[in-house]
Design a protein around this motif. Structure first.
Motif, PDB file in Angstrom:
ATOM      1  N   LEU A  95       0.823  -1.202   0.000  1.00 42.92           N
ATOM      2  CA  LEU A  95       0.000   0.000   0.000  1.00 42.92           C
ATOM      3  C   LEU A  95       0.861   1.258   0.000  1.00 42.92           C
ATOM      4  CD1 LEU A  95      -2.561  -1.082   2.738  1.00 42.92           C
ATOM      5  CD2 LEU A  95      -2.983  -0.983   0.282  1.00 42.92           C
ATOM      6  N   ASP A  96       0.275   2.356  -0.483  1.00 39.27           N
ATOM      7  CA  ASP A  96       0.924   3.664  -0.396  1.00 39.27           C
ATOM      8  C   ASP A  96       0.854   4.105   1.069  1.00 39.27           C
ATOM      9  OD1 ASP A  96       1.598   6.324  -0.364  1.00 39.27           O
ATOM     10  OD2 ASP A  96       0.302   6.900  -2.046  1.00 39.27           O
ATOM     11  N   PRO A  97       2.018   4.290   1.736  1.00 36.68           N
ATOM     12  CA  PRO A  97       1.974   4.615   3.174  1.00 36.68           C
ATOM     13  C   PRO A  97       1.220   5.904   3.488  1.00 36.68           C
ATOM     14  CG  PRO A  97       4.225   4.762   2.304  1.00 36.68           C
ATOM     15  CD  PRO A  97       3.381   4.145   1.229  1.00 36.68           C
ATOM     16  N   ARG A  98       1.095   6.784   2.493  1.00 38.02           N
ATOM     17  CA  ARG A  98       0.355   8.031   2.741  1.00 38.02           C
ATOM     18  C   ARG A  98      -1.154   7.808   2.722  1.00 38.02           C
ATOM     19  NH1 ARG A  98       2.984  11.561  -1.853  1.00 38.02           N
ATOM     20  NH2 ARG A  98       2.538   9.571  -2.841  1.00 38.02           N
ATOM     21  N   ARG A  99      -1.575   6.609   2.304  1.00 40.18           N
ATOM     22  CA  ARG A  99      -3.006   6.325   2.193  1.00 40.18           C
ATOM     23  C   ARG A  99      -3.487   5.386   3.311  1.00 40.18           C
ATOM     24  NH1 ARG A  99      -6.223   9.268  -0.463  1.00 40.18           N
ATOM     25  NH2 ARG A  99      -7.506   7.450  -0.980  1.00 40.18           N
ATOM     26  N   VAL A 100      -2.626   5.207   4.341  1.00 39.32           N
ATOM     27  CA  VAL A 100      -3.025   4.399   5.490  1.00 39.32           C
ATOM     28  C   VAL A 100      -3.055   5.303   6.719  1.00 39.32           C
ATOM     29  CG1 VAL A 100      -2.501   2.394   6.921  1.00 39.32           C
ATOM     30  CG2 VAL A 100      -1.963   2.353   4.464  1.00 39.32           C
ATOM     31  N   GLY A 101      -4.207   5.378   7.378  1.00 44.44           N
ATOM     32  CA  GLY A 101      -4.361   6.269   8.517  1.00 44.44           C
ATOM     33  C   GLY A 101      -4.473   5.514   9.830  1.00 44.44           C
ATOM     34  N   VAL A 102      -4.206   6.225  10.914  1.00 42.00           N
ATOM     35  CA  VAL A 102      -4.321   5.652  12.254  1.00 42.00           C
ATOM     36  C   VAL A 102      -5.128   6.612  13.124  1.00 42.00           C
ATOM     37  CG1 VAL A 102      -3.108   4.787  14.285  1.00 42.00           C
ATOM     38  CG2 VAL A 102      -2.044   4.557  12.019  1.00 42.00           C
ATOM     39  N   ILE A 103      -6.277   6.160  13.614  1.00 38.20           N
ATOM     40  CA  ILE A 103      -7.156   6.986  14.429  1.00 38.20           C
ATOM     41  C   ILE A 103      -7.368   6.265  15.763  1.00 38.20           C
ATOM     42  CG2 ILE A 103      -9.327   8.283  14.458  1.00 38.20           C
ATOM     43  CD1 ILE A 103      -7.755   8.744  11.852  1.00 38.20           C
ATOM     44  N   MET A 104      -7.033   6.919  16.858  1.00 39.75           N
ATOM     45  CA  MET A 104      -7.125   6.261  18.166  1.00 39.75           C
ATOM     46  C   MET A 104      -7.892   7.117  19.171  1.00 39.75           C
ATOM     47  SD  MET A 104      -5.513   3.282  18.512  1.00 39.75           S
ATOM     48  CE  MET A 104      -4.957   2.336  17.092  1.00 39.75           C
ATOM     49  N   GLY A 105      -8.467   6.429  20.140  1.00 40.82           N
ATOM     50  CA  GLY A 105      -9.124   7.114  21.246  1.00 40.82           C
ATOM     51  C   GLY A 105      -8.545   6.652  22.572  1.00 40.82           C
ATOM     52  N   THR A 106      -8.759   7.452  23.598  1.00 44.29           N
ATOM     53  CA  THR A 106      -8.292   7.084  24.930  1.00 44.29           C
ATOM     54  C   THR A 106      -9.055   7.888  25.966  1.00 44.29           C
ATOM     55  OG1 THR A 106      -6.295   6.714  26.273  1.00 44.29           O
ATOM     56  CG2 THR A 106      -6.489   8.840  25.190  1.00 44.29           C
ATOM     57  N   THR A 107      -9.003   7.419  27.204  1.00 37.24           N
ATOM     58  CA  THR A 107      -9.521   8.225  28.310  1.00 37.24           C
ATOM     59  C   THR A 107      -8.389   9.026  28.946  1.00 37.24           C
ATOM     60  OG1 THR A 107     -11.337   6.726  28.839  1.00 37.24           O
ATOM     61  CG2 THR A 107     -10.578   8.153  30.606  1.00 37.24           C
ATOM     62  N   SER A 108      -7.316   8.357  29.282  1.00 37.46           N
ATOM     63  CA  SER A 108      -6.237   9.010  30.042  1.00 37.46           C
ATOM     64  C   SER A 108      -4.884   8.952  29.353  1.00 37.46           C
ATOM     65  CB  SER A 108      -6.118   8.373  31.426  1.00 37.46           C
ATOM     66  OG  SER A 108      -7.350   8.486  32.121  1.00 37.46           O
ATOM     67  N   GLY A 109      -4.812   8.363  28.175  1.00 32.77           N
ATOM     68  CA  GLY A 109      -3.539   8.330  27.457  1.00 32.77           C
ATOM     69  C   GLY A 109      -2.501   7.508  28.187  1.00 32.77           C
ATOM     70  N   GLU A 110      -1.295   8.029  28.228  1.00 29.64           N
ATOM     71  CA  GLU A 110      -0.199   7.306  28.873  1.00 29.64           C
ATOM     72  C   GLU A 110      -0.149   7.652  30.357  1.00 29.64           C
ATOM     73  OE1 GLU A 110       1.212   4.929  27.730  1.00 29.64           O
ATOM     74  OE2 GLU A 110       1.528   5.097  25.569  1.00 29.64           O
TER      75      GLU A 110
END
Lengths: 406, 416
Positions: A95-110
């Protein structure tokens, strides 16, 4: 017409173990993954049960980054992401690396990073100077480090929407794919076990002393937990073209804010009703087409009562017969990961026509007159499923998944 | 896909800003054009474990002057800043209580840390005195979306409520996220922007990371963006929210339209700042994405408000990204860097830059880069100076380049 979006990969890291097959089979078996807290001494909190991910070896999943260079929430997220990509049989190098996204959620993160920072502030001899704090703690590191681990530079977003964060993330991935901003989206949520979260819920009196019993008349609260759930999303055409397994289609979602109270639900469940109603509208399905509801179902007296009220308002006469269960009864409340893990449960329920039970159910509560699939998994024609999640800040998020008919 | 080909158009109908240089966008712009910097030794930290540090504090802010009726106790500093800026933006855009009650107005807040002080104090109290001394009311504010939720409660905003955390690009990313929700028809009116408190904990963290102008050897008194002698940045505190609306419904209600958001873009540097060429590439990706969505060429842009803050690597990547995309024409693009006078307000920074751009569009004048004497020779030639200058801006660009690899860009256009 915007393209249809489907789920083709699932990654799960939970107190019931790692991996879709293992977690799903244990959920169907009604097993319980919560026990006495080990990551810190629970003495003094008044309660001691938690849902921790044990025997977790992040190195198994890391191929680029050094696992010790990142916080625990990121470790959980990367593990779930690698599983999800393997599950989707997706070769990123094609795949074209610019066409792969990462979407994340969290309550408190790290959260562990700020705890170490606080330890240093309390006693500078007890923890090292926080030279990496501002680089390791802010929660945006989670999707960014997942992207660096994968080598992808597409849309990258952290949407910290507390206990509804997983649904917010999947929703954004859906919109991004429909708008053509990416070809593949990795979306989900992650939170590590945190003494801050534990102290907070303990002080709210919301933590159950022994076990989580959603919808039970004697329910005594939730059990804080950690984990990560990640889905691989792509367009229906893309999945078909590469012959990928399709679990379900994301049919629609709704987000609404109570604007009423930070930690208590709206007394008439107005926000929850608006969110469910918007999700159904977008999916073009009537409530009668929903074959399973994954409840937010924390097991606190108020949440379950208000959620039952919302389900009654939307499903009317069917509210007593549509199967609705809460896997929080088995893995606890994994915070920002919860709604992503529950989204995976909806997808699996649709794919296999089996729904997991609500464990620890003993006595019906007349205020929660629902079919909560007590204690035993069930085979049922699901077709379409609704995932409900609620969060601090008066957040209500509902998402509808359906079988991806061609 | 060009954003103009599908979906709805997004306009800005009002803005609210709480900044170290006041709460009035037009007077803020005047102050910046006069070169009045808010930079001074930090006074309000109340701790002696830090060397003298410069910053841009919000010393004058009194929440009660903005949030006049109701119980302020549940709102911590971040929530107060956000709710106050929201109130200003609602008023400026003509959303009174009656109209709010009849519609679903939402909030999309960008923040890097959320309530840093609340989180740390809650935790330390529980550790030092025991969990039973931790305050439940404070726990509600430890979640990163707390300020956005508190703001919704205060103003009765029942629409989509979300928080975006993208480090120092949070504010601009939040505005892009909100614009997309409106384009897709998921929302009609959203307050979008950013808020960040300045507290001991963040100063302490950035100091130990060696990122502040006073953290290293060198000239601590010169957190000057783009200057060859820059040596890190100074922290600031601010909140800025803009009212974004679906163009059609804004026009129908006769709203004043300040500008249209015609496109935005993003990029990510996989090396997270370690490889300067990838850092530059991330900026180029963000700029190219925004231009493409807007259907514009680099030469169509009249001015750019940069995020350059005095950071050694960040400023260089941003300048090189502009130089690369403008391909020799960069010396004709007027740029400014308001963090020279307002500091690095983290999650609020990008939203504040957009406020300043809109004021520059209105006033036809671009503030200077305060203190700039010697443009870094490592950078491509840029049209930047210490003094403000008259520039007619119909199409303006805001760039937000993060510390750890994330870049965003957004284009605002005057409506003809």
């Amino acid at each position: 017409m915007p393209p249809r979006v489907v789920v083709t990969g699932i990654g799960l890291v939970t107190p019931l173990g790692c991996g879709r097959e293992r977690v799903w089979s244990r959920l169907l078996a009604g097993e319980c993954g919560t026990s006495r807290v080990e990551s810190f001494d629970p003495e003094g909190y008044g309660v001691d049960q938690g849902g921790e991910v044990r025997d977790f070896d992040p190195a198994r999943y890391f191929r680029t980054l050094d696992p010790t260079s990142v916080g625990r929430s990121t470790q959980l997220a990367i593990a779930a992401t690698r599983q999800a990509l393997d599950d989707a049989v997706l070769d990123l190098s094609l795949l074209d690396p610019r066409r792969v996204g990462v979407i994340m959620g969290t309550t408190s993160g790290e959260a562990r990073e700020v705890e170490a920072f606080d330890d240093h502030l309390i006693d500078e001899r007890s923890a090292p100077a926080p030279t990496e704090f501002v680089r390791r703690y802010p929660c945006n590191v989670i999707p960014e480090l997942v992207a660096t681990e994968l080598g992808v530079t597409g849309p990258n977003l952290m949407v910290p929407a507390a206990c509804a964060a997983g649904t917010y993330a999947i929703a954004n991935a859906l919109d991004g794919l429909r708008a053509g901003r990416a070809d593949v989206m990795v979306a989900g949520g992650a939170d590590c076990f945190s003494r801050i979260t534990y102290a907070g819920f303990a002080r709210l009196g919301a933590v159950a002393p022994m076990r989580c019993q959603p919808f039970d008349r004697e329910r005594k609260g939730m059990i804080p937990a950690e984990g990560s759930g990640v889905l691989v999303l792509e367009t229906f055409d893309s999945a078909r073209r590469r012959g990928a397994p399709i679990y379900a289609e994301v049919a629609g979602y709704g987000l609404a804010c109570d604007a009423h109270h930070m930690t208590a639900a709206h007394p008439q469940a107005d926000g929850a009703v608006r969110a469910m109603s918007a999700a159904l509208d977008e999916s073009g399905l009537g409530a009668d087409r929903i074959g399973y509801i994954s409840a937010h179902g924390t097991g606190t007296p108020t949440n379950d009562r208000i959620e039952a009220m919302a389900v009654r308002r939307i499903f009317n006469g069917r509210s007593r017969t549509v199967p609705i269960s809460s896997i929080k009864s088995m893995i606890g409340h994994t915070m920002g990961a919860a709604s992503a893990i529950e989204a995976a449960v909806c997808c699996l329920a649709i794919a296999e026509n089996r729904v997991p039970p609500t464990a620890h159910f003993e006595q019906p509560d007349p205020e929660c007159d629902l079919d909560c699939v007590p204690n035993e998994a069930r085979e049922v024609e699901v077709g379409a499923a609704m995932n409900n999640s609620y969060a601090f800040g008066g957040y209500n998020a509902s998402m509808v998944f359906r079988r991806a008919e061609s | 896909m060009s954003a103009r080909d599908d979906g709805k158009r997004v306009v800005i109908t009002g803005m609210g800003a709480i900044t170290p240089l006041g709460d009035d966008p037009s007077r803020l712009h005047d102050a910046l054009c006069e070169g009045r910097s808010a930079l001074q030794p930090l006074s309000a930290l109340g701790e002696d474990s830090l060397p003298p540090t410069l910053g841009c504090e919000l010393l004058w802010f009194e929440a009660r002057n903005y949030l006049t009726e109701g119980n302020l106790r549940p709102l911590d500093r971040t929530a107060q800043l956000c709710a106050a800026a929201a109130g200003l933006a609602l008023e400026a855009s003509g959303w009174d209580a009656e109209r709010i009650a009849a519609h679903e107005v939402g909030v999309v807040l960008g923040t890097m840390f959320g309530s840093m002080r609340t989180i740390s104090e809650f935790d330390r109290r529980a550790v030092v005195d025991g969990p039973s001394y931790a305050k439940p009311m404070h726990f509600a504010n430890t979640v990163i979306n707390a300020a956005a939720g508190q703001t919704a409660i205060w103003h009765g905003l029942t629409g989509i409520n979300a928080t975006i955390s993208g480090g120092t690009v949070s504010g601009l990313q939040a505005i892009g996220y909100a614009a997309d929700l409106i384009r897709q028809g998921r929302a009609q009116a959203l307050l979008a922007g950013g808020a960040e408190e300045l507290c001991f904990e963040t100063v302490f963290g950035f100091h130990h990371a060696g990122l502040l102008s006073g953290s290293r050897n060198g000239d601590a008194a010169r957190p000057t963006p783009l200057d060859s002698r820059r040596n890190g940045f100074a922290l600031g505190e601010a909140a800025a929210l803009l009212m974004l609306e679906d163009a059609e419904s804004a026009e129908r209600r006769g709203a004043t339209i300040l500008a249209e958001i015609s496109g935005h873009g993003a990029g990510y540097d996989l090396s997270r700042g370690a490889d300067p060429s990838l850092g530059e590439r991330a900026v180029v990706d963000a700029l190219a994405g925004a231009l493409d969505e807007s259907g514009l060429e680099p030469g169509d842009v009249d001015a750019a408000v940069l995020s350059a803050n005095g950071s050694i690597a960040g400023d260089l990547a941003e300048a090189r990204g502009v130089g690369s995309l403008w391909n020799g024409a960069a010396p004709r693009l007027p740029v400014t860097a308001p963090k020279s006078m307002l500091g690095e307000s983290l999650g609020a920074g990008g939203a504040l830059q957009l406020v300043i751009l809109l004021e520059a569009m209105r006033a036809g004048r671009l503030p200077g880069v305060h203190g700039l004497e010697d443009l870094d020779p490592e950078m491509p030639s840029l049209f930047a100076s210490a003094e403000s200058r008259a520039v007619a801006v119909d199409r303006g660009l805001v760039i937000s380049n993060g510390l750890d690899g994330k870049s965003c860009a957004l284009i605002a256009e005057a409506r003809s």
